[in-house]
Design an enzyme around this catalytic site. Structure first.
Site, PDB file in Angstrom:
ATOM      1  N   GLY A 148       0.799  -1.211   0.000  1.00  0.00           N
ATOM      2  CA  GLY A 148       0.000   0.000   0.000  1.00  0.00           C
ATOM      3  C   GLY A 148       0.834   1.264   0.000  1.00  0.00           C
ATOM      4  O   GLY A 148       0.298   2.365   0.062  1.00  0.00           O
ATOM      5  N   CYS A 149       2.142   1.105  -0.059  1.00  0.00           N
ATOM      6  CA  CYS A 149       3.039   2.258  -0.105  1.00  0.00           C
ATOM      7  C   CYS A 149       3.609   2.397  -1.509  1.00  0.00           C
ATOM      8  O   CYS A 149       3.935   1.401  -2.150  1.00  0.00           O
ATOM      9  CB  CYS A 149       4.199   2.071   0.882  1.00  0.00           C
ATOM     10  N   ALA A 150       3.720   3.624  -1.979  1.00  0.00           N
ATOM     11  CA  ALA A 150       4.307   3.862  -3.298  1.00  0.00           C
ATOM     12  C   ALA A 150       5.796   3.536  -3.274  1.00  0.00           C
ATOM     13  O   ALA A 150       6.354   3.085  -4.270  1.00  0.00           O
ATOM     14  CB  ALA A 150       4.083   5.312  -3.713  1.00  0.00           C
ATOM     15  N   SER A 151       6.441   3.744  -2.138  1.00  0.00           N
ATOM     16  CA  SER A 151       7.860   3.451  -1.974  1.00  0.00           C
ATOM     17  C   SER A 151       8.016   2.050  -1.396  1.00  0.00           C
ATOM     18  O   SER A 151       7.058   1.445  -0.930  1.00  0.00           O
ATOM     19  CB  SER A 151       8.500   4.453  -1.007  1.00  0.00           C
TER      20      SER A 151
END
Length: 143
Positions: free
Chosen positions: A49-52
Site C-alpha cells: 500500500g506504499c508507493a515506496s
C-alpha cells in the site's frame, strides 16, 4: 496518549514555522535512523500500500499485558524514512494495548502531515500504521 519522543517532535514542528523546514526535519530524522539489515527486507516485512519500498520489522519485548512494542524500519525514499522515524517515536516503548489505543490520525494531524503529504504518501502512512496495529492486535490476541 503520545510518547515523550513524539511530543518532542510536536514541539519542534511548532517551532518550525515553514513547512519546508518541517519537511527537511522529517528527512533528517529519517537519515538518523539506523539502516535495516538487507536480510530483513523480505516480503514478510514489506508494507503493502506504499508507493515506496517500506519494511517494518516489529520487536515485542516481554510477555502478556506488559509486553512492549518496538520496531525497526526502512524505506528507499528519504521522506518515508522520516515518516517511519515519526511512527517510531509515536509507538516505540508502548505496551501492545497502548499501541491499539493510539489515535494515529489525530496525533499525526498535530504535525500537519495530513495537509502536506501527497495522497500516495498519506495512503502509505496509513498502511504503515495499519501494519503496526495489526502486529499489536495479533500479539495481544495470542497473549
Amino acid at each position: 496518549m503520545a510518547t515523550e519522543a513524539f511530543e518532542d517532535i510536536v514541539e519542534t514542528f511548532e517551532f518550525l514555522d515553514d513547512w519546508e523546514d518541517r519537511y527537511r526535519h522529517v528527512i533528517e530524522m529519517g537519515k538518523a535512523m539506523p539502516p535495516l539489515d538487507d536480510a530483513l527486507k523480505v516480503d514478510a516485512t514489506k508494507v503493502t500500500g506504499c508507493a515506496s519500498q517500506v519494511w517494518i520489522v516489529p520487536r515485542i519485548e516481554g510477555e502478556g499485558a506488559q509486553a512492549r512494542f518496538d520496531f525497526d524500519g526502512e524505506s528507499d525514499a528519504m521522506i518515508v524514512r522520516g515518516l517511519i522515524a515519526i511512527l517510531h517515536a509515536l509507538y516505540s516503548g508502548l505496551t501492545l494495548g497502548e499501541v491499539l489505543k493510539v489515535d494515529a490520525p489525530a496525533e499525526l494531524a498535530r504535525l500537519g502531515l495530513d495537509e502536506h503529504l501527497s495522497s500516495q504518501r498519506s495512503n502509505g502512512l496509513r498502511a504503515m500504521v495499519e501494519r503496526i496495529r495489526h502486529v499489536a492486535a495479533g500479539k495481544t490476541a495470542a497473549a
